[in-house]
Design an enzyme around this catalytic site. Structure first.
Site, PDB file in Angstrom:
ATOM      1  N   GLY A  14     -14.444  -0.078  -0.867  1.00 47.19           N
ATOM      2  CA  GLY A  14     -13.263   0.761  -1.097  1.00 47.19           C
ATOM      3  C   GLY A  14     -13.661   2.202  -1.329  1.00 47.19           C
ATOM      4  O   GLY A  14     -13.085   2.888  -2.176  1.00 47.19           O
ATOM      5  N   ARG A  17     -11.937   6.711  -0.457  1.00 47.95           N
ATOM      6  CA  ARG A  17     -11.173   7.681  -1.271  1.00 47.95           C
ATOM      7  C   ARG A  17     -11.196   7.226  -2.727  1.00 47.95           C
ATOM      8  O   ARG A  17     -11.796   6.199  -3.058  1.00 47.95           O
ATOM      9  CB  ARG A  17      -9.727   7.774  -0.773  1.00 47.95           C
ATOM     10  CG  ARG A  17      -8.934   6.506  -1.021  1.00 47.95           C
ATOM     11  CD  ARG A  17      -7.497   6.630  -0.529  1.00 47.95           C
ATOM     12  NE  ARG A  17      -6.641   5.656  -1.179  1.00 47.95           N
ATOM     13  CZ  ARG A  17      -5.364   5.459  -0.910  1.00 47.95           C
ATOM     14  NH1 ARG A  17      -4.776   6.177   0.024  1.00 47.95           N
ATOM     15  NH2 ARG A  17      -4.646   4.570  -1.573  1.00 47.95           N
ATOM     16  N   ASN A  64     -13.566  -5.347   6.057  1.00 48.18           N
ATOM     17  CA  ASN A  64     -12.494  -5.809   5.180  1.00 48.18           C
ATOM     18  C   ASN A  64     -13.133  -6.811   4.222  1.00 48.18           C
ATOM     19  O   ASN A  64     -13.624  -7.853   4.648  1.00 48.18           O
ATOM     20  CB  ASN A  64     -11.393  -6.477   6.024  1.00 48.18           C
ATOM     21  CG  ASN A  64     -10.215  -6.918   5.177  1.00 48.18           C
ATOM     22  OD1 ASN A  64     -10.369  -7.285   4.014  1.00 48.18           O
ATOM     23  ND2 ASN A  64      -9.036  -6.877   5.763  1.00 48.18           N
ATOM     24  N   ASN A  91     -15.337  -2.366  -5.727  1.00 52.54           N
ATOM     25  CA  ASN A  91     -14.265  -1.437  -6.118  1.00 52.54           C
ATOM     26  C   ASN A  91     -13.008  -1.587  -5.266  1.00 52.54           C
ATOM     27  O   ASN A  91     -11.924  -1.199  -5.703  1.00 52.54           O
ATOM     28  CB  ASN A  91     -14.814  -0.011  -6.029  1.00 52.54           C
ATOM     29  CG  ASN A  91     -13.721   1.039  -6.098  1.00 52.54           C
ATOM     30  OD1 ASN A  91     -13.226   1.371  -7.175  1.00 52.54           O
ATOM     31  ND2 ASN A  91     -13.297   1.555  -4.939  1.00 52.54           N
ATOM     32  N   SER A 143      -9.517  -3.782 -14.399  1.00 58.07           N
ATOM     33  CA  SER A 143      -8.390  -2.915 -14.785  1.00 58.07           C
ATOM     34  C   SER A 143      -7.893  -3.344 -16.155  1.00 58.07           C
ATOM     35  O   SER A 143      -7.931  -4.535 -16.490  1.00 58.07           O
ATOM     36  CB  SER A 143      -7.247  -3.048 -13.772  1.00 58.07           C
ATOM     37  OG  SER A 143      -6.076  -2.437 -14.284  1.00 58.07           O
ATOM     38  N   TYR A 157      -1.553  -8.390  -9.226  1.00 64.17           N
ATOM     39  CA  TYR A 157      -2.628  -7.426  -9.504  1.00 64.17           C
ATOM     40  C   TYR A 157      -3.273  -7.737 -10.862  1.00 64.17           C
ATOM     41  O   TYR A 157      -4.498  -7.834 -10.972  1.00 64.17           O
ATOM     42  CB  TYR A 157      -2.062  -6.002  -9.480  1.00 64.17           C
ATOM     43  CG  TYR A 157      -3.078  -4.928  -9.765  1.00 64.17           C
ATOM     44  CD1 TYR A 157      -3.938  -4.469  -8.774  1.00 64.17           C
ATOM     45  CD2 TYR A 157      -3.193  -4.366 -11.040  1.00 64.17           C
ATOM     46  CE1 TYR A 157      -4.877  -3.480  -9.039  1.00 64.17           C
ATOM     47  CE2 TYR A 157      -4.122  -3.379 -11.318  1.00 64.17           C
ATOM     48  CZ  TYR A 157      -4.958  -2.932 -10.314  1.00 64.17           C
ATOM     49  OH  TYR A 157      -5.891  -1.954 -10.584  1.00 64.17           O
ATOM     50  N   ALA A 159      -3.278 -10.515 -12.486  1.00 63.03           N
ATOM     51  CA  ALA A 159      -3.988 -11.799 -12.419  1.00 63.03           C
ATOM     52  C   ALA A 159      -5.324 -11.643 -11.698  1.00 63.03           C
ATOM     53  O   ALA A 159      -6.346 -12.205 -12.117  1.00 63.03           O
ATOM     54  CB  ALA A 159      -3.118 -12.830 -11.711  1.00 63.03           C
ATOM     55  N   LYS A 161      -7.177  -9.000 -11.508  1.00 59.19           N
ATOM     56  CA  LYS A 161      -8.125  -8.233 -12.319  1.00 59.19           C
ATOM     57  C   LYS A 161      -8.622  -9.049 -13.505  1.00 59.19           C
ATOM     58  O   LYS A 161      -9.777  -8.915 -13.921  1.00 59.19           O
ATOM     59  CB  LYS A 161      -7.476  -6.918 -12.771  1.00 59.19           C
ATOM     60  CG  LYS A 161      -7.183  -5.962 -11.616  1.00 59.19           C
ATOM     61  CD  LYS A 161      -8.461  -5.556 -10.897  1.00 59.19           C
ATOM     62  CE  LYS A 161      -8.227  -4.546  -9.791  1.00 59.19           C
ATOM     63  NZ  LYS A 161      -9.477  -4.100  -9.162  1.00 59.19           N
TER      64      LYS A 161
HETATM   65  N1  LIG Z   1      -6.157   4.208 -10.094  1.00 61.34           N
HETATM   66  C1  LIG Z   1      -5.958   3.477 -11.177  1.00 61.34           C
HETATM   67  O1  LIG Z   1      -5.113   3.800 -12.042  1.00 61.34           O
HETATM   68  C2  LIG Z   1      -6.773   2.248 -11.420  1.00 61.34           C
HETATM   69  C3  LIG Z   1      -6.742   1.664 -12.680  1.00 61.34           C
HETATM   70  C4  LIG Z   1      -7.488   0.522 -12.919  1.00 61.34           C
HETATM   71  C5  LIG Z   1      -8.259  -0.031 -11.922  1.00 61.34           C
HETATM   72  N2  LIG Z   1      -8.269   0.556 -10.698  1.00 61.34           N
HETATM   73  C6  LIG Z   1      -9.074  -0.090  -9.670  1.00 61.34           C
HETATM   74  O2  LIG Z   1     -10.023   0.822  -9.160  1.00 61.34           O
HETATM   75  C7  LIG Z   1     -10.293   0.534  -7.800  1.00 61.34           C
HETATM   76  C8  LIG Z   1     -10.114   1.784  -6.970  1.00 61.34           C
HETATM   77  O3  LIG Z   1      -8.802   2.259  -7.173  1.00 61.34           O
HETATM   78  P1  LIG Z   1      -8.273   3.646  -6.600  1.00 61.34           P
HETATM   79  O4  LIG Z   1      -7.306   4.165  -7.579  1.00 61.34           O
HETATM   80  O5  LIG Z   1      -9.402   4.498  -6.161  1.00 61.34           O
HETATM   81  O6  LIG Z   1      -7.448   3.086  -5.338  1.00 61.34           O
HETATM   82  P2  LIG Z   1      -7.223   3.712  -3.887  1.00 61.34           P
HETATM   83  O7  LIG Z   1      -6.057   2.983  -3.329  1.00 61.34           O
HETATM   84  O8  LIG Z   1      -7.158   5.192  -3.969  1.00 61.34           O
HETATM   85  O9  LIG Z   1      -8.556   3.297  -3.120  1.00 61.34           O
HETATM   86  C9  LIG Z   1      -8.827   1.952  -2.800  1.00 61.34           C
HETATM   87  C10 LIG Z   1      -9.673   1.916  -1.538  1.00 61.34           C
HETATM   88  O10 LIG Z   1      -9.929   0.525  -1.248  1.00 61.34           O
HETATM   89  C11 LIG Z   1      -9.803   0.355   0.161  1.00 61.34           C
HETATM   90  N3  LIG Z   1      -9.464  -1.018   0.481  1.00 61.34           N
HETATM   91  C12 LIG Z   1      -8.290  -1.663   0.276  1.00 61.34           C
HETATM   92  N4  LIG Z   1      -8.351  -2.910   0.750  1.00 61.34           N
HETATM   93  C13 LIG Z   1      -9.587  -3.076   1.270  1.00 61.34           C
HETATM   94  C14 LIG Z   1     -10.241  -4.154   1.902  1.00 61.34           C
HETATM   95  N5  LIG Z   1      -9.607  -5.308   2.131  1.00 61.34           N
HETATM   96  N6  LIG Z   1     -11.514  -3.989   2.316  1.00 61.34           N
HETATM   97  C15 LIG Z   1     -12.161  -2.797   2.119  1.00 61.34           C
HETATM   98  N7  LIG Z   1     -11.578  -1.739   1.513  1.00 61.34           N
HETATM   99  C16 LIG Z   1     -10.316  -1.873   1.098  1.00 61.34           C
HETATM  100  C17 LIG Z   1      -8.660   1.308   0.552  1.00 61.34           C
HETATM  101  O11 LIG Z   1      -8.666   1.572   1.937  1.00 61.34           O
HETATM  102  C18 LIG Z   1      -8.968   2.511  -0.321  1.00 61.34           C
HETATM  103  O12 LIG Z   1      -9.810   3.433   0.327  1.00 61.34           O
HETATM  104  C19 LIG Z   1      -9.339  -0.597  -7.404  1.00 61.34           C
HETATM  105  O13 LIG Z   1      -9.984  -1.845  -7.496  1.00 61.34           O
HETATM  106  C20 LIG Z   1      -8.262  -0.487  -8.457  1.00 61.34           C
HETATM  107  O14 LIG Z   1      -7.585  -1.716  -8.661  1.00 61.34           O
HETATM  108  C21 LIG Z   1      -7.553   1.679 -10.421  1.00 61.34           C
END
Ligand SMILES: NC(=O)c1ccc[n+]([C@@H]2O[C@H](COP(=O)([O-])OP(=O)(O)OC[C@H]3O[C@@H](n4cnc5c(N)ncnc54)[C@H](O)[C@@H]3O)[C@@H](O)[C@H]2O)c1
Length: 249
Positions: A14, A17, A64, A91, A143, A157, A159, A161
């Protein structure tokens, strides 16, 4: 503190971005050779350009994480190129906000498939190499929703995490003593994932955070850098919460 990750080979899923890209940048700045994995190669290639211009050793690849064949091929390609993997950061994640009554079984499977099964598949794929090396670090990005129930996110989500925390502890036991497995659990963090949330939802969450702000991507990346460093070799099976005090356990 700048941790020394010189010549460590890292894979971050992931990574096109958000938090994943920030983790990739921080690991590379500490000396690691980083492969960022995401769904679309063009997007990831574009995202890493500024890092490459800074001279950081960051590469892009597509997979993926919920597809076992793609995960195996991606890990094999990294091993073919670098002959080892020292760090895996699970991630990649998706976060639909669907109300509980409207979550279909298919959507449930998709969210669990990416967030939880994806982390399992990537971990499983790196285990033989890490065992051969006699060392390795796996970090699962969980999370606060998995620890306390999500404030604004879908039940699937939360569940998924929570499942990552069990995955972390189970793997930490199985892979001890040479491989450490930990979770980093962010609270709501400024990223593209949360940029579409209403100001009211954001204000409501901030009012519950003692630190008085949302998390930053760099807050999460700093926690990851610590846990993958040699300084954290005695830490395994733990969850490091990066949430400004939203949840204190
Ligand atoms: N942003 C928040 O508030 C927050 C809080 C707690 C946890 N998180 C966790 O942190 C991680 C990153 O979050 P973020 O905010 O940067 O999200 P984001 O949506 O900005 O980035 C997630 C990235 O994962 C990629 N992705 C999605 N499905 C995929 C797959 N099947 N295979 C490969 N790549 C895939 C997307 O293309 C994207 O680039 C996630 O696991 C999210 O659950 C985020």
């Amino acid at each position: 503190m700048q941790y020394d990750l010189k010549e460590k080979v890292a894979v971050v899923t992931g990574g096109a971005r958000g938090i994943g890209l920030a983790i990739g940048e921080a690991l590379a700045a500490a000396g690691a050779i980083v492969t960022l994995v995401d769904l679309r190669l063009e997007k990831t290639t574009l995202a890493i350009q500024p890092l490459q211009e800074l001279g950081l050793p960051v590469m892009a690849t597509a997979a993926n994480v919920s597809h076992p064949d793609q995960v195996r091929a991606m890990i094999k390609a990294v091993l073919d190129r670098w002959e080892r993997i020292d760090i895996l950061v699970n991630n990649a994640g998706i976060c639909p906000m669907t109300p509980v009554e409207e979550i279909t079984p298919e959507e449930w499977d998709t969210v669990l498939g990416v967030n939880l099964k994806g982390a399992f598949l990537c971990s499983q794929a790196v285990i033989p190499a890490m065992r051969r090396q006699g060392s390795g670090k796996i970090i699962n990005i969980a999370s606060s929703a998995g620890q306390m129930g999500g404030l604004a996110v879908g039940l699937h989500y939360s569940a998924s995490k929570a499942g990552m925390l069990g995955l972390t502890k189970g793997l930490a036991r199985i892979l001890a003593p040479h491989i450490q497995v930990n979770a980093v659990s962010p609270g709501t963090t400024e990223s593209e994932m949360t940029s579409g949330w209403t100001q009211q939802a954001i204000d409501d969450i901030i009012s519950k955070i003692p630190a008085g702000r949302l998390g930053r991507k760099t807050d999460v990346a700093a926690a990851v850098c610590f846990l993958v460093s040699d300084e954290a070799n005695f830490i395994t099976g733990q969850t490091l919460s990066v949430n400004g005090g939203l949840l204190m356990v």
